[in-house]
Design an enzyme around this catalytic site. Structure first.
Site, mmCIF file in Angstrom:
data_model
loop_
_atom_site.group_PDB
_atom_site.id
_atom_site.type_symbol
_atom_site.label_atom_id
_atom_site.label_comp_id
_atom_site.label_asym_id
_atom_site.label_seq_id
_atom_site.Cartn_x
_atom_site.Cartn_y
_atom_site.Cartn_z
ATOM 1 N N ASP A 179 -4.851 4.756 -15.705
ATOM 2 C CA ASP A 179 -5.911 3.992 -15.037
ATOM 3 C C ASP A 179 -5.351 3.349 -13.764
ATOM 4 O O ASP A 179 -4.730 2.291 -13.809
ATOM 5 C CB ASP A 179 -6.421 2.931 -16.029
ATOM 6 C CG ASP A 179 -7.583 2.133 -15.475
ATOM 7 O OD1 ASP A 179 -7.790 2.143 -14.255
ATOM 8 O OD2 ASP A 179 -8.273 1.483 -16.275
ATOM 9 N N LYS A 214 0.852 -1.200 0.000
ATOM 10 C CA LYS A 214 0.000 0.000 0.000
ATOM 11 C C LYS A 214 0.884 1.246 0.000
ATOM 12 O O LYS A 214 0.607 2.232 -0.689
ATOM 13 C CB LYS A 214 -0.924 -0.033 1.221
ATOM 14 C CG LYS A 214 -1.984 1.054 1.238
ATOM 15 C CD LYS A 214 -1.535 2.342 1.887
ATOM 16 C CE LYS A 214 -2.683 3.341 1.978
ATOM 17 N NZ LYS A 214 -2.242 4.641 2.486
HETATM 18 C C1 MEV Z 1 0.719 4.721 4.963
HETATM 19 O O1 MEV Z 1 -0.128 5.275 3.995
HETATM 20 C C2 MEV Z 1 1.697 3.777 4.348
HETATM 21 C C3 MEV Z 1 2.559 2.989 5.306
HETATM 22 O O2 MEV Z 1 1.715 2.309 6.251
HETATM 23 C C4 MEV Z 1 3.345 2.003 4.489
HETATM 24 C C5 MEV Z 1 4.109 0.972 5.283
HETATM 25 O O3 MEV Z 1 3.695 0.641 6.408
HETATM 26 O O4 MEV Z 1 5.109 0.462 4.729
HETATM 27 C C6 MEV Z 1 3.460 3.888 6.100
#
Ligand code: MEV
Length: 452
Positions: free
Chosen positions: A301, A285
């Site tokens: 996209d 993420k």
């Molecule tokens: C937050 O948007 C993203 C993080 O949680 C990514 C990660 O934990 O590696 C900081």
């Protein structure tokens, strides 16, 4: 109490834009006049531009704003980019910029497109003997290539086109179920329309071929096309972004953490995300925080990119980190392999006024270059997140932005912002705590007077 119409509306799409808004504000909002002003307030001041935006979708009534930021000094393959990023999450652009600066002093990002193959499929049912279809496939291919010439001629001039058509039998799905599995090169366009046009044409040719094949019996001349559609899973449209340096060149970190200890902790954090899907999801993420921001800014996209990236992360049956890290012989190496089906011509990239500006800001990259930039930003974002996580934790950075958002929300003046920031510099930030402190400042101004 919720305000909602008792009856469904018929013919909503036929209403004028103002008519649509009127129906909405009158039926769903307590203060229709204010909401009407707000919704129309976000219309583009230039009517023609607004028409362009409205044309992207249906039933459009307003625009939804997101911040458009930039990460300067992103050094990719020896070239500096000022990268546009559309993202609402605080700290993402700051983190990308900070990681870009860190690596700028250590040689920058090295990125390389591994392959650029897109994919599509015609799914169909044919109930004849399998070998008979296989025996006729060469002839069918000739017809398939011939019938799409009209669509592929231009793409071929640009160096692209269809690179492979395979007949796949998947009786485990259903007896008689087949796919025409098609590989394509779409050059600088993402190629969704091109691919789907080719596939629908293939479906027609397939039907014609089977229905008129003299060697097929009457029963064998029946074919049922289920669907013809591109696949957003493009593991062969792949790019690698990488950074590396001597461990000792990593510098020192908060609380006296040495470069060696940092490198070890960092590599372990990646290793954890390789094995644990719970951690891998958050890890990836973080990568997509950067990837999506640039993908959106350039009119690409992001749903396709996300779906593909996550499928790729689970390609061996378990969801894993998209990035890798190794510390070998005193060398720190961190890299990301990510499939990115991107375009720099056609579709929204050409139509959206800000997407066009983003591409101009990036120096009109080819799709290949854009893949390299986006992967580098994804890696930068991942580096920044892990660097924070294995050192200070992420809340320190996040809380600064969180505090600012709370202060804006509470309508704090510049003086009040300074006082509150000073007070919370060594305290945990909560909305409640900030509001109470702000109230104190406002009700006891003498106590907080700036001393001469
Ligand atoms: C937050 O948007 C993203 C993080 O949680 C990514 C990660 O934990 O590696 C900081």
């Amino acid at each position: 109490m919720s305000k909602a119409p008792k009856q469904p509306i018929a013919g909503f799409s036929k209403l004028s834009k103002v008519g649509k808004i009127k129906w909405i504000v009158e039926n769903f909002f307590r203060d229709p006049d204010t909401v009407m002003r707000e919704l129309t307030g976000y219309w583009h001041h230039n009517e023609d531009q607004q028409k362009v935006l409205d044309g992207f979708s249906e039933n459009t009534i307003s625009n939804f704003l997101l911040p458009y930021g930039v990460a300067p000094n992103v050094l990719v393959n020896g070239q500096y980019y000022c990268v546009p990023m559309v993202i609402e999450e605080s700290s993402v652009v700051a983190a990308a910029s900070s990681a870009a600066k860190f690596w700028m002093d250590r040689g920058g990002f090295h990125a390389r497109v591994i392959s650029m193959i897109k994919k599509g499929q015609v799914h169909f049912i044919w109930n004849g003997p399998h070998q008979k279809l296989v025996d006729h496939f060469a002839d069918m291919q000739t017809a398939l290539y011939r019938d799409v010439q009209v669509y592929t001629a231009n793409m071929e001039l640009r160096g692209g086109g269809i690179t492979r058509i395979e007949l796949r039998a998947l009786p485990e799905v259903r007896a008689g179920y087949y796919q025409l599995d098609v590989d394509l090169e779409t050059c600088d366009s993402m190629g969704a329309n091109f691919t789907n046009t080719i596939l629908e044409s293939f479906a027609q040719t397939l039907c014609r071929f089977v229905e008129t094949c003299p060697e097929f019996s009457a029963e064998e001349r029946e074919v049922q096309v289920i669907m013809s559609i591109l696949s957003n899973y493009t593991p062969d449209c792949l790019v690698r972004a990488e950074v590396s340096c001597l461990v000792e060149a990593l510098g020192t970190f908060a609380d006296g953490l040495t470069a060696e200890a940092f490198a070890e902790k960092f590599a372990l954090a990646v290793q954890i995300a390789k094995h644990d899907p719970y951690r891998a999801t958050t890890h990836n993420k973080g990568i997509f925080n950067g990837v999506d921001a640039v993908v959106i800014a350039t009119g690409n996209d992001f749903r396709a990119v996300e779906a593909c990236g996550h499928a790729y992360a689970a390609r061996d049956g378990q969801y894993r980190s998209l990035s890798d890290c190794e510390v070998v012989d005193g060398q720190f190496r961190f890299w990301l392999d990510i499939p990115l089906a991107l375009g720099t011509v056609g579709g929204l990239t050409t139509l959206h006024p800000m997407a066009r500006r983003s591409l101009e800001l990036l120096g009109e990259p080819t799709a290949r270059e854009l893949m390299e930039i986006v992967a580098s930003v994804g890696l930068a974002q991942n580096f920044a997140a892990l660097r924070s996580l294995v050192t200070t934790g992420i809340q320190q950075g996040h809380m600064k932005m969180h505090l600012m958002n709370i202060l804006v929300n509470l309508g704090a003046t510049e003086r009040e912002k300074n006082l509150v920031q000073g007070h919370f510099s060594d305290k945990v930030v909560t909305y409640h705590g900030v509001r109470e402190y702000l109230e104190q400042i406002r009700t006891q101004p003498a106590t907080f007077a700036v001393k001469p």
